[in-house]
Design an enzyme around this catalytic site. Structure first.
Site, PDB file in Angstrom:
ATOM      1  N   ASP A 183     -76.938  58.191 -41.247  1.00 47.76           N
ATOM      2  CA  ASP A 183     -75.659  57.568 -41.574  1.00 47.76           C
ATOM      3  C   ASP A 183     -75.796  56.804 -42.880  1.00 47.76           C
ATOM      4  O   ASP A 183     -76.856  56.271 -43.192  1.00 47.76           O
ATOM      5  CB  ASP A 183     -75.221  56.614 -40.453  1.00 47.76           C
ATOM      6  CG  ASP A 183     -76.187  55.453 -40.279  1.00 47.76           C
ATOM      7  OD1 ASP A 183     -75.999  54.404 -40.926  1.00 47.76           O
ATOM      8  OD2 ASP A 183     -77.154  55.589 -39.496  1.00 47.76           O
ATOM      9  N   SER A 184     -74.724  56.798 -43.664  1.00 47.55           N
ATOM     10  CA  SER A 184     -74.656  56.028 -44.891  1.00 47.55           C
ATOM     11  C   SER A 184     -75.821  56.383 -45.821  1.00 47.55           C
ATOM     12  O   SER A 184     -75.982  57.543 -46.187  1.00 47.55           O
ATOM     13  CB  SER A 184     -74.632  54.537 -44.544  1.00 47.55           C
ATOM     14  OG  SER A 184     -74.243  53.765 -45.644  1.00 47.55           O
ATOM     15  N   ALA A 185     -76.662  55.407 -46.189  1.00 53.26           N
ATOM     16  CA  ALA A 185     -77.805  55.716 -47.045  1.00 53.26           C
ATOM     17  C   ALA A 185     -78.754  56.690 -46.355  1.00 53.26           C
ATOM     18  O   ALA A 185     -79.413  57.504 -47.003  1.00 53.26           O
ATOM     19  CB  ALA A 185     -78.545  54.434 -47.410  1.00 53.26           C
TER      20      ALA A 185
ATOM     21  N   MET B  24     -75.583  53.704 -47.006  1.00 53.19           N
ATOM     22  CA  MET B  24     -75.193  52.436 -47.580  1.00 53.19           C
ATOM     23  C   MET B  24     -74.049  51.855 -46.803  1.00 53.19           C
ATOM     24  O   MET B  24     -73.403  52.551 -46.073  1.00 53.19           O
ATOM     25  CB  MET B  24     -74.786  52.714 -49.002  1.00 53.19           C
ATOM     26  CG  MET B  24     -73.525  52.089 -49.291  1.00 53.19           C
ATOM     27  SD  MET B  24     -72.674  52.126 -50.690  1.00 53.19           S
ATOM     28  CE  MET B  24     -71.548  50.955 -50.467  1.00 53.19           C
TER      29      MET B  24
ATOM     30  N   HIS C 290     -66.377  52.385 -42.251  1.00 54.44           N
ATOM     31  CA  HIS C 290     -67.762  52.776 -42.517  1.00 54.44           C
ATOM     32  C   HIS C 290     -68.679  52.361 -41.363  1.00 54.44           C
ATOM     33  O   HIS C 290     -68.690  51.207 -40.949  1.00 54.44           O
ATOM     34  CB  HIS C 290     -68.226  52.148 -43.830  1.00 54.44           C
ATOM     35  CG  HIS C 290     -69.502  52.709 -44.347  1.00 54.44           C
ATOM     36  ND1 HIS C 290     -69.626  54.003 -44.785  1.00 54.44           N
ATOM     37  CD2 HIS C 290     -70.728  52.148 -44.498  1.00 54.44           C
ATOM     38  CE1 HIS C 290     -70.864  54.229 -45.183  1.00 54.44           C
ATOM     39  NE2 HIS C 290     -71.552  53.116 -45.012  1.00 54.44           N
TER      40      HIS C 290
END
Length: 362
Positions: free
Chosen positions: A206-208, A1, A334
């Site tokens: 990465d992220s989600a 995300m 992020h």
């Protein structure tokens, strides 16, 4: 995300229809506790112009006639030889039934008799935007493969809200099973048949996408896949969350509220923010995580930082039998490395991942 710049990226560059039964389309109000972004109901003077129900600029818009327009992460660049990294790529369908593809990468000038580690990569984008074929992720995988000397499979998966979670989890597992179909050397992709070392398989994202990699590793830990040895899991700025704020999350409740709403948006049937799909800390099966090693990479300026730390501590101090490592970039925001891939910290991040993958080779 992606909280700021990369919260949610999909494949199509236009608008996509989806079921109007999604909770965010069931209300005509101009404000909603379930929306992470600006919500507005816009009446058009021209009846031929679709009416916007929810405006999530610069990521996506949802229209009242039931289609989604993505504003970010929809570009597609061709596969082929990248002259800067000398990495070769091509696209392959992993699910003909669902028309889902992946982009495969390998170093161009490699010994054809040499087996390479396998890296299965899941892109980020909040489960609702981005795709593995766009400029950012294509460049990232070229760089990662060049530094790590691996065969990589960058997975496309269906996106919310047209395809709400848990659909993306199913797609990510289907892709991993497709990779496993090559273990006997008779799969549909010759690169995997001839050069993939299925004794050294890594899941990453990465992220989600890191959330997807975690869940795929959880499923592997319980179901296994014949012929595949899941050596390690690499989670970069993982999108984990929870109902109660931890650490510094309580200092910015407005940001937490927005992130809370994102989960409800992409997974409307979820039990809530303490669903193990988004909060692995409450998952009673966490110690069954597949893989021998784990690398968690967090950013000091990432609002998801606390979750990454707690996830690492829970696994390193709990009953999981693997070896966990964590790396923090003090000034990193992020998914900064996708926005500025040539900066010093982004280059260092790639080298750290490469070192983790090739640890046994050192």
């Amino acid at each position: 995300m992606c909280i700021s710049l990369s919260l949610c990226p999909s494949l199509s560059s236009g608008s996509q229809p989806f079921a109007s039964s999604h909770p965010l389309l069931s209300s005509r109000s101009t404000t909603s506790k379930n929306s992470p972004f600006l919500i507005r109901s816009r009446l058009s003077m021209d009846s031929t112009i679709p009416e916007v129900a929810y405006d999530y600029s610069p990521f996506l818009r949802i229209y009242k006639d039931g289609h989604v327009e993505r504003l970010s992460g929809t570009d597609i660049v061709p596969s082929g030889l990248d002259p800067k990294t000398n990495v070769l790529s091509k696209d392959a369908v992993y699910s003909p039934e669902l028309n889902l593809s992946s982009r495969l990468y390998r170093p161009h000038n490699t010994n054809p008799d040499k087996k390479l580690p396998v890296l299965v990569y899941y892109h980020g984008g909040g489960f609702c935007i981005e795709n593995p074929f766009n400029f950012r992720y294509h460049g990232h995988l070229n760089n990662l493969v060049a530094v790590s000397n691996v065969i990589a499979i960058s997975v496309d998966y269906r996106l919310a809200p047209e395809h709400p979670l848990p659909i993306a989890y199913d797609d990510s597992w289907t892709a991993l099973k497709w990779v496993a179909s090559h273990v006997n050397g008779d799969g549909p992709e010759e690169w995997l048949n001839s050069q993939a070392d299925f004794g050294r398989v890594f899941l990453a994202g990465d992220s989600a996408g890191a959330n997807l990699a975690h869940q795929a590793a959880m499923r592997y830990g319980q179901e296994k896949l014949s012929g595949i040895d899941l050596t390690g899991v690499i989670l970069v700025h993982p999108y984990f969350w929870g109902k109660e704020p931890i650490g510094t999350e309580g200092e910015n409740l407005e940001s937490k509220s927005r992130i809370d709403a994102i989960w409800n948006f992409v997974c409307p049937t979820s039990s809530g923010l303490d669903d193990p799909l988004i909060n692995p800390l409450v998952d009673p099966r966490l110690d069954s995580l597949g893989g021998d090693r784990l690398l968690v990479i967090i950013g000091g300026k990432d609002f998801l930082r606390e979750r990454g730390w707690h996830y690492y501590e829970r696994l390193s101090k709990g009953g999981w039998e693997g070896a966990a490592e964590i790396v923090e970039g003090n000034d990193d925001e992020h998914v900064f490395h996708l926005n500025d891939p040539t900066c010093e910290n982004a280059v260092a991040l790639l080298k750290r991942i490469a070192s983790f993958i090739n640890k046994d080779e050192a």
